[in-house]
Design a protein around this motif. Structure first.
Motif, PDB file in Angstrom:
ATOM      1  N   LEU A  72       0.828  -1.200   0.000  1.00 44.20           N
ATOM      2  CA  LEU A  72       0.000   0.000   0.000  1.00 44.20           C
ATOM      3  C   LEU A  72       0.867   1.256   0.000  1.00 44.20           C
ATOM      4  CD1 LEU A  72      -2.935   1.117   0.237  1.00 44.20           C
ATOM      5  CD2 LEU A  72      -2.568   1.176   2.717  1.00 44.20           C
ATOM      6  N   MET A  73       0.537   2.189  -0.879  1.00 44.09           N
ATOM      7  CA  MET A  73       1.203   3.483  -0.938  1.00 44.09           C
ATOM      8  C   MET A  73       0.226   4.552  -0.493  1.00 44.09           C
ATOM      9  SD  MET A  73       3.324   3.150  -4.524  1.00 44.09           S
ATOM     10  CE  MET A  73       4.411   1.746  -4.803  1.00 44.09           C
ATOM     11  N   TRP A  74       0.748   5.687  -0.046  1.00 46.20           N
ATOM     12  CA  TRP A  74      -0.131   6.751   0.440  1.00 46.20           C
ATOM     13  C   TRP A  74      -1.142   7.173  -0.628  1.00 46.20           C
ATOM     14  CZ3 TRP A  74      -0.840   7.445   5.268  1.00 46.20           C
ATOM     15  CH2 TRP A  74       0.190   7.347   6.192  1.00 46.20           C
ATOM     16  N   CYS A  75      -0.690   7.240  -1.872  1.00 43.97           N
ATOM     17  CA  CYS A  75      -1.572   7.706  -2.946  1.00 43.97           C
ATOM     18  C   CYS A  75      -2.743   6.756  -3.188  1.00 43.97           C
ATOM     19  CB  CYS A  75      -0.787   7.915  -4.233  1.00 43.97           C
ATOM     20  SG  CYS A  75       0.107   6.462  -4.808  1.00 43.97           S
TER      21      CYS A  75
ATOM     22  N   LYS B 217     -15.175 -13.790  -2.765  1.00 49.89           N
ATOM     23  CA  LYS B 217     -13.951 -14.054  -3.521  1.00 49.89           C
ATOM     24  C   LYS B 217     -12.841 -13.114  -3.075  1.00 49.89           C
ATOM     25  CE  LYS B 217     -16.144 -15.778  -7.747  1.00 49.89           C
ATOM     26  NZ  LYS B 217     -16.384 -15.530  -9.190  1.00 49.89           N
ATOM     27  N   SER B 218     -11.652 -13.660  -2.937  1.00 45.80           N
ATOM     28  CA  SER B 218     -10.511 -12.842  -2.503  1.00 45.80           C
ATOM     29  C   SER B 218      -9.855 -12.210  -3.718  1.00 45.80           C
ATOM     30  CB  SER B 218      -9.492 -13.712  -1.754  1.00 45.80           C
ATOM     31  OG  SER B 218      -9.104 -14.803  -2.548  1.00 45.80           O
ATOM     32  N   THR B 219     -10.208 -10.993  -3.976  1.00 44.36           N
ATOM     33  CA  THR B 219      -9.642 -10.257  -5.103  1.00 44.36           C
ATOM     34  C   THR B 219      -8.284  -9.697  -4.713  1.00 44.36           C
ATOM     35  OG1 THR B 219     -11.873  -9.603  -5.738  1.00 44.36           O
ATOM     36  CG2 THR B 219     -10.044  -8.405  -6.758  1.00 44.36           C
ATOM     37  N   PRO B 220      -7.264  -9.909  -5.529  1.00 47.61           N
ATOM     38  CA  PRO B 220      -5.938  -9.367  -5.191  1.00 47.61           C
ATOM     39  C   PRO B 220      -5.983  -7.849  -5.073  1.00 47.61           C
ATOM     40  CG  PRO B 220      -5.807 -10.946  -7.000  1.00 47.61           C
ATOM     41  CD  PRO B 220      -7.258 -10.662  -6.781  1.00 47.61           C
ATOM     42  N   LYS B 221      -5.411  -7.334  -4.007  1.00 47.81           N
ATOM     43  CA  LYS B 221      -5.361  -5.894  -3.799  1.00 47.81           C
ATOM     44  C   LYS B 221      -3.899  -5.497  -3.636  1.00 47.81           C
ATOM     45  CE  LYS B 221      -9.750  -5.926  -1.263  1.00 47.81           C
ATOM     46  NZ  LYS B 221     -10.382  -5.608   0.034  1.00 47.81           N
ATOM     47  N   TYR B 222      -3.429  -4.664  -4.527  1.00 50.69           N
ATOM     48  CA  TYR B 222      -2.042  -4.242  -4.442  1.00 50.69           C
ATOM     49  C   TYR B 222      -1.848  -2.946  -5.208  1.00 50.69           C
ATOM     50  CZ  TYR B 222      -2.114  -6.593  -8.981  1.00 50.69           C
ATOM     51  OH  TYR B 222      -2.457  -6.997 -10.258  1.00 50.69           O
ATOM     52  N   SER B 223      -0.808  -2.227  -4.829  1.00 52.49           N
ATOM     53  CA  SER B 223      -0.490  -0.973  -5.499  1.00 52.49           C
ATOM     54  C   SER B 223       0.340  -1.241  -6.743  1.00 52.49           C
ATOM     55  CB  SER B 223       0.281  -0.052  -4.552  1.00 52.49           C
ATOM     56  OG  SER B 223      -0.541   0.356  -3.482  1.00 52.49           O
ATOM     57  N   VAL B 224      -0.010  -0.571  -7.814  1.00 46.21           N
ATOM     58  CA  VAL B 224       0.744  -0.689  -9.059  1.00 46.21           C
ATOM     59  C   VAL B 224       1.492   0.620  -9.280  1.00 46.21           C
ATOM     60  CG1 VAL B 224       0.625  -1.074 -11.533  1.00 46.21           C
ATOM     61  CG2 VAL B 224      -0.975  -2.260 -10.001  1.00 46.21           C
ATOM     62  N   ALA B 225       2.799   0.543  -9.368  1.00 44.38           N
ATOM     63  CA  ALA B 225       3.602   1.751  -9.552  1.00 44.38           C
ATOM     64  C   ALA B 225       4.880   1.383 -10.281  1.00 44.38           C
ATOM     65  CB  ALA B 225       3.922   2.391  -8.205  1.00 44.38           C
ATOM     66  N   HIS B 226       5.553   2.406 -10.768  1.00 38.48           N
ATOM     67  CA  HIS B 226       6.828   2.199 -11.449  1.00 38.48           C
ATOM     68  C   HIS B 226       7.818   1.558 -10.482  1.00 38.48           C
ATOM     69  CE1 HIS B 226      10.640   3.162 -13.482  1.00 38.48           C
ATOM     70  NE2 HIS B 226       9.919   3.203 -14.592  1.00 38.48           N
ATOM     71  N   GLU B 227       8.710   0.746 -11.024  1.00 39.77           N
ATOM     72  CA  GLU B 227       9.676   0.016 -10.194  1.00 39.77           C
ATOM     73  C   GLU B 227      10.498   0.947  -9.314  1.00 39.77           C
ATOM     74  OE1 GLU B 227      13.375  -3.184 -10.669  1.00 39.77           O
ATOM     75  OE2 GLU B 227      12.270  -2.486 -12.427  1.00 39.77           O
TER      76      GLU B 227
ATOM     77  N   LYS C 193       9.605   3.790  -8.041  1.00 39.48           N
ATOM     78  CA  LYS C 193       8.785   4.258  -6.919  1.00 39.48           C
ATOM     79  C   LYS C 193       8.594   3.151  -5.897  1.00 39.48           C
ATOM     80  CE  LYS C 193       4.505   6.648  -5.755  1.00 39.48           C
ATOM     81  NZ  LYS C 193       3.303   7.351  -6.262  1.00 39.48           N
ATOM     82  N   GLN C 194       8.432   1.922  -6.342  1.00 40.73           N
ATOM     83  CA  GLN C 194       8.300   0.794  -5.430  1.00 40.73           C
ATOM     84  C   GLN C 194       9.548   0.650  -4.564  1.00 40.73           C
ATOM     85  OE1 GLN C 194       7.094  -2.882  -7.286  1.00 40.73           O
ATOM     86  NE2 GLN C 194       5.593  -1.871  -8.590  1.00 40.73           N
ATOM     87  N   LYS C 195      10.712   0.822  -5.172  1.00 38.39           N
ATOM     88  CA  LYS C 195      11.958   0.713  -4.424  1.00 38.39           C
ATOM     89  C   LYS C 195      12.080   1.844  -3.405  1.00 38.39           C
ATOM     90  CE  LYS C 195      14.677  -1.789  -7.879  1.00 38.39           C
ATOM     91  NZ  LYS C 195      15.865  -1.764  -8.791  1.00 38.39           N
ATOM     92  N   GLU C 196      11.643   3.049  -3.809  1.00 34.67           N
ATOM     93  CA  GLU C 196      11.684   4.177  -2.885  1.00 34.67           C
ATOM     94  C   GLU C 196      10.784   3.918  -1.681  1.00 34.67           C
ATOM     95  OE1 GLU C 196      11.337   9.060  -2.958  1.00 34.67           O
ATOM     96  OE2 GLU C 196      10.205   7.887  -4.417  1.00 34.67           O
ATOM     97  N   TYR C 197       9.625   3.339  -1.925  1.00 34.48           N
ATOM     98  CA  TYR C 197       8.705   3.027  -0.827  1.00 34.48           C
ATOM     99  C   TYR C 197       9.255   1.924   0.070  1.00 34.48           C
ATOM    100  CZ  TYR C 197       4.442   5.793  -1.041  1.00 34.48           C
ATOM    101  OH  TYR C 197       3.524   6.818  -0.924  1.00 34.48           O
ATOM    102  N   GLU C 198       9.943   0.960  -0.514  1.00 33.33           N
ATOM    103  CA  GLU C 198      10.552  -0.105   0.295  1.00 33.33           C
ATOM    104  C   GLU C 198      11.526   0.487   1.307  1.00 33.33           C
ATOM    105  OE1 GLU C 198      12.328  -2.938  -2.296  1.00 33.33           O
ATOM    106  OE2 GLU C 198      10.431  -3.563  -3.205  1.00 33.33           O
ATOM    107  N   ILE C 199      12.315   1.456   0.855  1.00 31.59           N
ATOM    108  CA  ILE C 199      13.271   2.109   1.747  1.00 31.59           C
ATOM    109  C   ILE C 199      12.539   2.994   2.743  1.00 31.59           C
ATOM    110  CG2 ILE C 199      15.186   3.742   1.838  1.00 31.59           C
ATOM    111  CD1 ILE C 199      15.985   2.670  -0.971  1.00 31.59           C
ATOM    112  N   TYR C 200      11.548   3.718   2.283  1.00 28.88           N
ATOM    113  CA  TYR C 200      10.752   4.585   3.144  1.00 28.88           C
ATOM    114  C   TYR C 200      10.130   3.790   4.288  1.00 28.88           C
ATOM    115  CZ  TYR C 200       6.594   7.385   4.433  1.00 28.88           C
ATOM    116  OH  TYR C 200       5.607   8.063   5.107  1.00 28.88           O
TER     117      TYR C 200
END
Length: 335
Positions: free
Chosen positions: A115-118, A163-173, A175-182
């Motif tokens: 999950l990302m803030w946006c 039904k368990s629908t996949p829920k995930y954030s889709v973002a550029h790689e 940005k994903q790496k920046e969030y991992e560090i954040y």
């Protein structure tokens, strides 16, 4: 603090994870990675930064320390092997309170991966709509299940809703790496002196002219002060109490002086130029997202500090059939 951290954390985390994964499957569970990280950080020089530029500079310095990071992490694996007979008392929630921790907490509540803030407003609204749909479906089922065809349609509806629908954030790689560090700041380890320094700086601020305070950011003061002190990380209530007592007895007066000096340096440097804070883009996303969440929940006081409580309360209302949020037009028409 969201925009002040020891840049070594991301390097030690990667190294600790690599070394633990290289161990046999029968021994990995004996290690708590947060304890390994804290042990290693306490044996490496502090590398705190508070701005985007400072982050890049410190990363270069950390790269030059890779051999020391590897050695300190290896020592940590020897020093913190878990004893199941002596489980440590975990840190109190107040010690872990920060914006990344709040985001992780809500992510688990909403069952949303990465999950990302946006994405928070959308994730919350979908969870609320899902909760009230399940409530309505359950009530409808109890009323009409005795009628053949209509009952079958209700069962199909319940199956769809469950039904368990996949829920995930889709973002550029990137940005994903920046969030991992954040989000590394949400780990269960804290610097024992961080809260003390923040309180000292806030108290010292009262002696500065009001016109100067706009040039003194707490994040910058914290980073400068912590870079002059020994790293004192803890992962348990007992550990943090011990380190704070040590600091009080040995370096208490020095900390107060360092905080004041750091405030003067930050003020003088800021007269020339104020650099963007670390993770400034993510901070902006957070502010925008929380504004939308406040509007969604009809509450203009939602902050990261009370986000988990606000989300949990609204979900409980939805599960009991109460609409406590401002529904999107297409959702409102479904009722």
């Amino acid at each position: 603090m969201e925009s002040c951290r020891n840049v070594l954390l991301e390097f030690v985390y990667r190294e600790a994870n690599t070394q633990i994964q290289s161990l046999g499957s029968g021994i990995r569970h004996k290690y708590n990675i947060d304890e390994v990280i804290a042990y290693a950080l306490n044996r490496l020089p502090p590398m705190f930064a508070s701005t985007d530029i400072g982050l890049q500079t410190k990363r270069q310095e950390c790269m030059a320390l890779q051999a020391d990071i590897t050695k300190a992490t290896r020592q940590a694996l020897l020093g913190v092997r878990r004893d199941p007979l002596r489980e440590p008392e975990p840190l109190e929630i107040i010690e872990l309170a920060n914006a990344p921790y709040a985001l992780i907490d809500v992510q688990e509540c909403l069952n949303w991966t990465n999950l990302m803030w946006c994405d928070l407003p959308k994730a919350l609204e979908e969870s609320l709509e899902s909760a009230i749909a399940k409530y309505n479906s359950g009530n409808l089922s109890s009323r009409v299940s005795k009628y053949g065809a209509l009952g079958r349609r209700t069962v199909n509806s319940q199956m769809y809703l469950s039904k368990s629908t996949p829920k995930y954030s889709v973002a550029h790689e990137s940005k994903q790496k920046e969030y991992e560090i954040y989000l590394l700041e949400s780990r269960h380890l804290v610097h024992s002196l961080e809260r003390l320094i923040i309180r000292m700086a806030q108290n010292r601020a009262q002696s500065f002219p009001q016109s100067d305070l706009r040039f003194i950011r707490l994040e910058d003061v914290l980073a400068k002060t912590l870079n002059r002190l020994p790293p004192l990380y803890a992962t348990s209530a007992k550990g943090i109490a011990h380190l704070r007592y040590y600091a009080q007895m040995n370096i208490g007066s020095e900390v107060a002086i360092m905080v004041h000096e750091a405030m003067l340096e930050v003020r003088n440097a800021s007269y020339q130029r104020i650099e963007p804070l670390m993770f400034s883009k993510i901070r902006y996303e957070r502010e925008q997202s929380l504004t939308k969440v406040s509007k969604l929940l009809l509450d203009r006081q939602v902050k990261w500090q009370n986000l988990s409580e606000s989300v949990s309360k609204s979900l409980e209302f939805a599960k009991s059939g109460k609409v406590c949020w401002e529904r999107s037009p297409h959702n409102a028409l479904k009722q």
